[in-house]
Scaffold this active site. Structure first.
Site, short mmCIF file in Angstrom:
data_model
loop_
_atom_site.label_atom_id
_atom_site.label_comp_id
_atom_site.label_asym_id
_atom_site.label_seq_id
_atom_site.Cartn_x
_atom_site.Cartn_y
_atom_site.Cartn_z
N SER A 209 32.82 -41.54 -43.90
CA SER A 209 33.15 -40.29 -43.22
C SER A 209 31.88 -39.70 -42.63
O SER A 209 30.79 -40.23 -42.81
CB SER A 209 33.78 -39.31 -44.21
N LYS A 210 32.05 -38.59 -41.94
CA LYS A 210 30.94 -37.93 -41.24
C LYS A 210 29.72 -37.73 -42.12
O LYS A 210 28.59 -37.79 -41.66
CB LYS A 210 31.41 -36.56 -40.78
N ARG A 211 30.01 -37.45 -43.37
CA ARG A 211 28.93 -37.17 -44.31
C ARG A 211 27.97 -38.36 -44.42
O ARG A 211 26.81 -38.21 -44.79
CB ARG A 211 29.69 -36.78 -45.56
N GLY B 221 26.89 -40.06 -41.94
CA GLY B 221 26.19 -40.24 -40.67
C GLY B 221 27.21 -40.50 -39.57
O GLY B 221 28.34 -40.04 -39.66
#
Ligand code: GLU
Length: 470
Positions: free
Chosen positions: A238-240, A242
């Site tokens: 996920s976005k977390r 990167g």
């Protein structure tokens, strides 16, 4: 004829995990001379957006994942879904359910309190009385009550689910819009999809979909469910972790074929081969060697793969993908050498196109200052004689190509009885502004005679000034 599809929901960016699914579907179709279809599953009107559709289309184009048919939009097919729902009604396999959300909540609470798995209890399945007033009903599918559904999944193997596990699926919401499980079946059926290759987050939907196929008398496709991509900490990417959007990789200077190469290997193998051209992927890809368990995204490996592709790409291909980065740096490509030649020179030392662009600026743009560290070290008063003699030799040079340029550097070193480095390094700083560049003769050739001489003058002035102040 094999027909596969990629069916993203346009509710965000094109995710790297989605790209892998798209790639596997695309490769499978190509490998077998089949067709690949793009379908935009945009029935969730609230969460779908035009920006997201555009990001998907842009991502597919950048990656070169071309489609034989589509993009089809589910929102354009509502009439067809209505027709199919009517068929189910006609067969006695669909019904209106008037249960209110509160009623359903209460039902689930009771089931939980009794230690049962919450599921719709079929209360309107055989209802024939007067419908309650003021409720917009949903439409449900009459799932078979018992018996097993068997999936022969091409990646996961045999999966068996008993119908008692499955409740009566909502196929249209109370506003009349059809739901995912219905639309996906109608579309895969109508579009003649033979192989449904998708993420294994949909595996639990598949038995319900199979029941719908059977209810409609439609031929079943084959299914292949691809495991998820995980971040380095083992949770779903996920976005977390990167960048997850494919266009972010474009911006970070990855070549599309490198990203595809990395993704094909993420969960599939062919012996111990790591680097694949697109053609090799098409020739070698199969579903048998797709790993059944999740894979972990590794950006270090992606960067390594990118480096390998930069080394072997054609110069024109590199230039095409490098050009936007040069524009970002304010370089006018008409004011300098051919970008493909510059890319050729820089390919051995760049891991990404951003690094390559950083190293290519001085071929197009003049600089106002020398890089301080390099100047301090190499543009010292002791270099003045070498720079002046070299300037004289280079000025007289008619054939401005690497070999004669090299001869001028060598000649200067010989005359002054110093090593090549004592001439080459000051020249490098003079014409590139810094201490790092590819072979100095080839670099000088591409920078061009006029620019090199002007920059040499600037370096000579710099050294003279320094000598004065020493
Ligand atoms: N639209 C679904 C999604 O984006 C995929 C449906 C499918 O592949 O069957 O998750």
């Amino acid at each position: 004829m094999i027909r596969t599809r990629f069916a993203p929901s346009p509710t965000g960016y094109l995710h790297i995990g989605g790209v892998r699914t798209a790639l596997y579907s695309w490769l499978y179709a190509k490998r077998h001379g089949g067709d690949f279809i793009l379908r935009i599953e945009d029935t969730d009107l609230e969460r779908s957006s035009v920006e997201s559709v555009n990001a998907i289309l842009e991502g597919m184009t950048w990656l070169g994942l071309d489609y034989n048919e589509g993009p089809f939009y589910q929102t354009k097919r509502f009439d067809r879904y209505k027709e199919v729902i009517q068929q189910l009604f006609d067969k006695g396999l669909a019904y209106y359910c008037y249960a209110t959300p509160e009623e359903l909540d209460e039902m689930r609470e009771k089931q939980k309190a009794n230690g049962e798995k919450p599921r719709y209890d079929g209360r309107y399945r055989d209802f024939s009385g007067e419908p309650p007033a003021g409720v917009d009903p949903v439409i449900r599918f009459k799932n078979p009550i018992d018996g097993d559904v068997e999936i022969e999944d091409l990646v996961k193997g045999k999966v068996v689910v008993n119908n008692r596990e499955l409740d009566d699926l909502i196929i249209a919401r109370s506003d009349g819009t059809p739901t995912y499980n219905l639309t996906v079946v109608v579309d895969d059926w109508d579009m003649g999809v033979t192989h449904v290759i998708r993420g294994d987050d949909h595996l639990n939907n598949t038995p319900r979909q199979i029941n719908l196929y059977k209810a409609l008398g439609a031929e079943l496709p084959k299914f292949a469910h691809i495991p998820m991509v995980l971040g380095e900490d083992g949770s779903r990417l996920s976005k977390r972790h990167g960048a997850v959007s494919v266009l972010q990789y474009k911006e970070q200077g990855f070549l599309p074929e490198a990203l595809l190469n990395y993704l094909v290997r993420l969960g599939w193998s062919h012996g111990d081969q790591e680097v694949f051209t697109i053609d090799e992927m098409v020739q070698k890809f199969d579903l048998e060697h797709v790993n059944g368990s999740p894979s972990t995204f590794d950006s270090v490996k992606l960067t390594w793969i990118n480096e390998q592709h930069i080394k072997v790409a054609t110069a024109d291909h590199l230039a095409t993908h490098l050009a936007p980065f040069m524009a970002d740096k304010g370089c006018d490509l008409d004011q300098g050498p051919k970008l493909s030649e510059v890319a050729n020179l820089l390919r051995e030392r760049a891991k990404t196109l951003i690094e390559m662009a950083d190293g290519a600026v001085y071929f197009y743009n003049d600089f106002e200052e020398f890089e301080a560290g390099a100047a301090k070290k190499h543009l010292r008063p002791a270099a003045l004689e070498a720079l002046q003699l070299l300037r004289t030799k280079l000025t007289a040079l008619d054939d401005w190509t690497a070999e004669p340029i090299h001869a001028c550097i060598q000649g200067t070193a010989d005359e002054l009885e110093v090593g090549m480095g004592k001439v080459g390094m000051p020249l490098r700083v003079a014409i590139t502004g810094g201490g790092q560049s590819p072979a100095i003769d080839a670099t000088a050739q591409l920078i061009g005679k006029e620019r090199c001489l002007t920059r040499l003058d600037m370096a000579i002035a710099f050294v003279e000034e320094r000598a004065k102040n020493a």
